[in-house]
Design a protein around this motif. Sequence first.
Motif, PDB file in Angstrom:
ATOM      1  N   ARG A 111       0.837  -1.222   0.000  1.00  0.00           N
ATOM      2  CA  ARG A 111       0.000   0.000   0.000  1.00  0.00           C
ATOM      3  C   ARG A 111       0.862   1.259   0.000  1.00  0.00           C
ATOM      4  O   ARG A 111       0.668   2.164   0.789  1.00  0.00           O
ATOM      5  N   ASN A 112       1.825   1.315  -0.907  1.00  0.00           N
ATOM      6  CA  ASN A 112       2.788   2.407  -0.896  1.00  0.00           C
ATOM      7  C   ASN A 112       2.360   3.627  -1.715  1.00  0.00           C
ATOM      8  O   ASN A 112       3.091   4.600  -1.785  1.00  0.00           O
ATOM      9  N   TYR A 113       1.185   3.611  -2.300  1.00  0.00           N
ATOM     10  CA  TYR A 113       0.666   4.811  -2.956  1.00  0.00           C
ATOM     11  C   TYR A 113      -0.859   4.805  -2.861  1.00  0.00           C
ATOM     12  O   TYR A 113      -1.480   3.768  -2.687  1.00  0.00           O
ATOM     13  N   ALA A 114      -1.437   5.984  -2.941  1.00  0.00           N
ATOM     14  CA  ALA A 114      -2.855   6.180  -2.640  1.00  0.00           C
ATOM     15  C   ALA A 114      -3.775   5.309  -3.500  1.00  0.00           C
ATOM     16  O   ALA A 114      -4.719   4.711  -2.985  1.00  0.00           O
ATOM     17  N   ALA A 115      -3.519   5.222  -4.798  1.00  0.00           N
ATOM     18  CA  ALA A 115      -4.399   4.446  -5.675  1.00  0.00           C
ATOM     19  C   ALA A 115      -4.391   2.963  -5.299  1.00  0.00           C
ATOM     20  O   ALA A 115      -5.431   2.306  -5.330  1.00  0.00           O
ATOM     21  N   HIS A 116      -3.233   2.447  -4.945  1.00  0.00           N
ATOM     22  CA  HIS A 116      -3.151   1.040  -4.556  1.00  0.00           C
ATOM     23  C   HIS A 116      -3.887   0.801  -3.243  1.00  0.00           C
ATOM     24  O   HIS A 116      -4.612  -0.182  -3.094  1.00  0.00           O
ATOM     25  N   ALA A 127      -6.373   2.541  -2.087  1.00  0.00           N
ATOM     26  CA  ALA A 127      -7.800   2.714  -2.357  1.00  0.00           C
ATOM     27  C   ALA A 127      -8.394   1.474  -3.018  1.00  0.00           C
ATOM     28  O   ALA A 127      -9.496   1.038  -2.656  1.00  0.00           O
ATOM     29  N   GLU A 128      -7.697   0.874  -3.965  1.00  0.00           N
ATOM     30  CA  GLU A 128      -8.242  -0.317  -4.630  1.00  0.00           C
ATOM     31  C   GLU A 128      -8.316  -1.506  -3.674  1.00  0.00           C
ATOM     32  O   GLU A 128      -9.083  -2.435  -3.896  1.00  0.00           O
ATOM     33  N   MET A 129      -7.555  -1.468  -2.588  1.00  0.00           N
ATOM     34  CA  MET A 129      -7.606  -2.520  -1.571  1.00  0.00           C
ATOM     35  C   MET A 129      -8.619  -2.169  -0.474  1.00  0.00           C
ATOM     36  O   MET A 129      -8.820  -2.930   0.458  1.00  0.00           O
ATOM     37  N   GLY A 130      -9.216  -0.948  -0.568  1.00  0.00           N
ATOM     38  CA  GLY A 130     -10.175  -0.510   0.442  1.00  0.00           C
ATOM     39  C   GLY A 130      -9.512  -0.051   1.728  1.00  0.00           C
ATOM     40  O   GLY A 130     -10.104  -0.132   2.797  1.00  0.00           O
ATOM     41  N   ASN A 131      -8.286   0.424   1.639  1.00  0.00           N
ATOM     42  CA  ASN A 131      -7.531   0.866   2.811  1.00  0.00           C
ATOM     43  C   ASN A 131      -7.024   2.291   2.624  1.00  0.00           C
ATOM     44  O   ASN A 131      -7.069   2.842   1.523  1.00  0.00           O
ATOM     45  N   GLU A 132      -6.504   2.849   3.688  1.00  0.00           N
ATOM     46  CA  GLU A 132      -5.834   4.148   3.624  1.00  0.00           C
ATOM     47  C   GLU A 132      -4.337   3.915   3.463  1.00  0.00           C
ATOM     48  O   GLU A 132      -3.831   2.827   3.754  1.00  0.00           O
ATOM     49  N   VAL A 133      -3.647   4.943   3.014  1.00  0.00           N
ATOM     50  CA  VAL A 133      -2.188   4.864   2.936  1.00  0.00           C
ATOM     51  C   VAL A 133      -1.659   4.861   4.368  1.00  0.00           C
ATOM     52  O   VAL A 133      -2.006   5.742   5.154  1.00  0.00           O
ATOM     53  N   PRO A 134      -0.832   3.870   4.739  1.00  0.00           N
ATOM     54  CA  PRO A 134      -0.339   3.819   6.117  1.00  0.00           C
ATOM     55  C   PRO A 134       0.651   4.945   6.423  1.00  0.00           C
ATOM     56  O   PRO A 134       1.297   5.467   5.519  1.00  0.00           O
ATOM     57  N   LYS A 135       0.734   5.331   7.695  1.00  0.00           N
ATOM     58  CA  LYS A 135       1.682   6.370   8.105  1.00  0.00           C
ATOM     59  C   LYS A 135       3.121   5.891   7.962  1.00  0.00           C
ATOM     60  O   LYS A 135       4.003   6.650   7.624  1.00  0.00           O
ATOM     61  N   GLU A 136       3.357   4.621   8.241  1.00  0.00           N
ATOM     62  CA  GLU A 136       4.686   4.006   8.103  1.00  0.00           C
ATOM     63  C   GLU A 136       4.599   2.953   7.003  1.00  0.00           C
ATOM     64  O   GLU A 136       3.575   2.291   6.850  1.00  0.00           O
TER      65      GLU A 136
END
Length: 103
Positions: free
Chosen positions: A68-73, A75-84
Amino acid sequence: MKICRYLLREASSSDTASPRYGLIEGENVIEISGPPWAQWSRGSRSSRVADARLLAPVEPTKIVCIGRNYAAHAAEMGNEVPKEPLMFLSRFLPSSARKKRSS
């Protein structure tokens, strides 16, 4: 200086079929005595580049992944971009990175 990892296409019975490192100079590959990240010296064995099969520079033993290293990825997984960064190791190698082995 161009350094490569290669196999000779037509290895004689005295040659082993293990990968070698070499210097590409023009149309030739000159074998070096060790891996390029360690101490090595220029060898006396030379082969034509056309007679060598060039390989990936190294054989990976593990793949380090960032999830989940970028916003679009994310989002497609239904998650937010992690802080770390979410780091993990993968033993899966894509088909393009797998070595074909004969049985």
